[in-house]
Scaffold this motif. Sequence first.
Motif, PDB file in Angstrom:
ATOM      1  N   VAL A  60       0.888  -1.080   0.030  1.00 28.54           N
ATOM      2  CA  VAL A  60      -0.092   0.103  -0.105  1.00 28.54           C
ATOM      3  C   VAL A  60       0.757   1.079  -0.023  1.00 28.54           C
ATOM      4  O   VAL A  60       1.767   1.248   0.893  1.00 28.54           O
ATOM      5  CB  VAL A  60      -0.907  -0.033   1.087  1.00 28.54           C
ATOM      6  CG1 VAL A  60      -1.774   1.402   1.485  1.00 28.54           C
ATOM      7  CG2 VAL A  60      -1.977  -1.104   1.395  1.00 28.54           C
ATOM      8  N   SER A  61       0.833   2.207  -0.811  1.00 28.69           N
ATOM      9  CA  SER A  61       1.307   3.409  -1.072  1.00 28.69           C
ATOM     10  C   SER A  61       0.411   4.291  -1.098  1.00 28.69           C
ATOM     11  O   SER A  61      -0.454   4.515  -1.866  1.00 28.69           O
ATOM     12  CB  SER A  61       2.387   3.234  -2.393  1.00 28.69           C
ATOM     13  OG  SER A  61       2.842   4.516  -2.639  1.00 28.69           O
ATOM     14  N   VAL A  62       0.653   5.614  -0.082  1.00 27.95           N
ATOM     15  CA  VAL A  62      -0.243   6.755  -0.368  1.00 27.95           C
ATOM     16  C   VAL A  62       0.497   8.132  -0.335  1.00 27.95           C
ATOM     17  O   VAL A  62       1.582   8.205   0.253  1.00 27.95           O
ATOM     18  CB  VAL A  62      -1.163   6.862   0.837  1.00 27.95           C
ATOM     19  CG1 VAL A  62      -2.134   8.164   0.939  1.00 27.95           C
ATOM     20  CG2 VAL A  62      -2.055   5.769   0.858  1.00 27.95           C
ATOM     21  N   HIS A  63       0.079   8.917  -1.540  1.00 26.09           N
ATOM     22  CA  HIS A  63       0.927  10.155  -1.527  1.00 26.09           C
ATOM     23  C   HIS A  63       0.061  11.330  -1.550  1.00 26.09           C
ATOM     24  O   HIS A  63      -0.993  11.269  -2.468  1.00 26.09           O
ATOM     25  CB  HIS A  63       1.754  10.444  -2.810  1.00 26.09           C
ATOM     26  CG  HIS A  63       2.702  11.224  -2.913  1.00 26.09           C
ATOM     27  ND1 HIS A  63       4.111  11.107  -2.786  1.00 26.09           N
ATOM     28  CD2 HIS A  63       2.517  12.466  -3.567  1.00 26.09           C
ATOM     29  CE1 HIS A  63       4.383  12.332  -2.871  1.00 26.09           C
ATOM     30  NE2 HIS A  63       3.803  13.403  -3.439  1.00 26.09           N
ATOM     31  N   ILE A  64       0.134  12.103  -0.377  1.00 25.81           N
ATOM     32  CA  ILE A  64      -0.647  13.385  -0.399  1.00 25.81           C
ATOM     33  C   ILE A  64      -0.039  14.596  -0.816  1.00 25.81           C
ATOM     34  O   ILE A  64       1.126  14.796  -0.305  1.00 25.81           O
ATOM     35  CB  ILE A  64      -1.348  13.219   1.057  1.00 25.81           C
ATOM     36  CG1 ILE A  64      -1.992  12.197   1.289  1.00 25.81           C
ATOM     37  CG2 ILE A  64      -2.192  14.667   1.236  1.00 25.81           C
ATOM     38  CD1 ILE A  64      -2.684  12.177   2.769  1.00 25.81           C
ATOM     39  N   THR A  65      -0.692  15.303  -1.746  1.00 25.40           N
ATOM     40  CA  THR A  65      -0.286  16.552  -1.998  1.00 25.40           C
ATOM     41  C   THR A  65      -1.273  17.926  -1.800  1.00 25.40           C
ATOM     42  O   THR A  65      -2.346  17.610  -2.213  1.00 25.40           O
ATOM     43  CB  THR A  65       0.282  16.479  -3.542  1.00 25.40           C
ATOM     44  OG1 THR A  65       1.028  15.501  -3.909  1.00 25.40           O
ATOM     45  CG2 THR A  65       0.748  17.900  -4.042  1.00 25.40           C
ATOM     46  N   ILE A  66      -0.567  18.706  -1.146  1.00 26.09           N
ATOM     47  CA  ILE A  66      -1.465  19.826  -0.768  1.00 26.09           C
ATOM     48  C   ILE A  66      -1.105  20.987  -1.711  1.00 26.09           C
ATOM     49  O   ILE A  66       0.178  21.446  -1.736  1.00 26.09           O
ATOM     50  CB  ILE A  66      -1.307  20.338   0.774  1.00 26.09           C
ATOM     51  CG1 ILE A  66      -1.570  19.060   1.622  1.00 26.09           C
ATOM     52  CG2 ILE A  66      -2.251  21.206   1.020  1.00 26.09           C
ATOM     53  CD1 ILE A  66      -3.099  18.563   1.534  1.00 26.09           C
ATOM     54  N   LYS A  67      -1.895  21.513  -2.341  1.00 26.69           N
ATOM     55  CA  LYS A  67      -1.503  22.628  -3.284  1.00 26.69           C
ATOM     56  C   LYS A  67      -1.557  24.023  -2.879  1.00 26.69           C
ATOM     57  O   LYS A  67      -1.143  24.950  -3.356  1.00 26.69           O
ATOM     58  CB  LYS A  67      -2.346  22.625  -4.581  1.00 26.69           C
ATOM     59  CG  LYS A  67      -2.109  21.194  -5.275  1.00 26.69           C
ATOM     60  CD  LYS A  67      -3.021  21.064  -6.874  1.00 26.69           C
ATOM     61  CE  LYS A  67      -3.781  19.843  -6.655  1.00 26.69           C
ATOM     62  NZ  LYS A  67      -4.628  19.857  -7.734  1.00 26.69           N
ATOM     63  N   ALA A  68      -2.519  24.237  -1.878  1.00 27.73           N
ATOM     64  CA  ALA A  68      -2.938  25.592  -1.318  1.00 27.73           C
ATOM     65  C   ALA A  68      -1.906  25.839  -0.418  1.00 27.73           C
ATOM     66  O   ALA A  68      -1.033  25.248   0.248  1.00 27.73           O
ATOM     67  CB  ALA A  68      -4.213  25.422  -0.462  1.00 27.73           C
ATOM     68  N   GLY A  69      -1.642  27.444  -0.355  1.00 23.58           N
ATOM     69  CA  GLY A  69      -0.555  27.931   0.554  1.00 23.58           C
ATOM     70  C   GLY A  69       0.857  27.555   0.360  1.00 23.58           C
ATOM     71  O   GLY A  69       1.115  27.565  -0.968  1.00 23.58           O
TER      72      GLY A  69
END
Length: 103
Positions: A60-69
């Motif tokens: 299981v692989s999870v990559h979270i990207t936050i674009k705001a700020g």
Amino acid sequence: MNIQLTFKNIDDSEKGPIEHLLRAQIEDLSEYLQKDLTDEDSGFAKCTVESFDKHTVYHVSVHITIKAGHAKSYHAEEKKHKYDEAINLVRGKLQQQILSDKK
């Protein structure tokens, strides 16, 4: 947060429960990111679950990207014999990264 799921070598009967658990864990994590998630498009989670029959292992692989700020990125992966154990460990690793980033 938008969530993209990719399954590799996963039996159709397992896809529903895996998707449900992954979405629930990502939604729980999004609570820690509320200040950064200004709208649904400000965050993206890419989740991959792969089964290896030879070793009876789920990766299981999870990559979270936050674009705001200030753009932020979190990544965790785990291999276990049970998909729920792998997902729960990945969630814990991501939570730890998010909380340490908040300090």
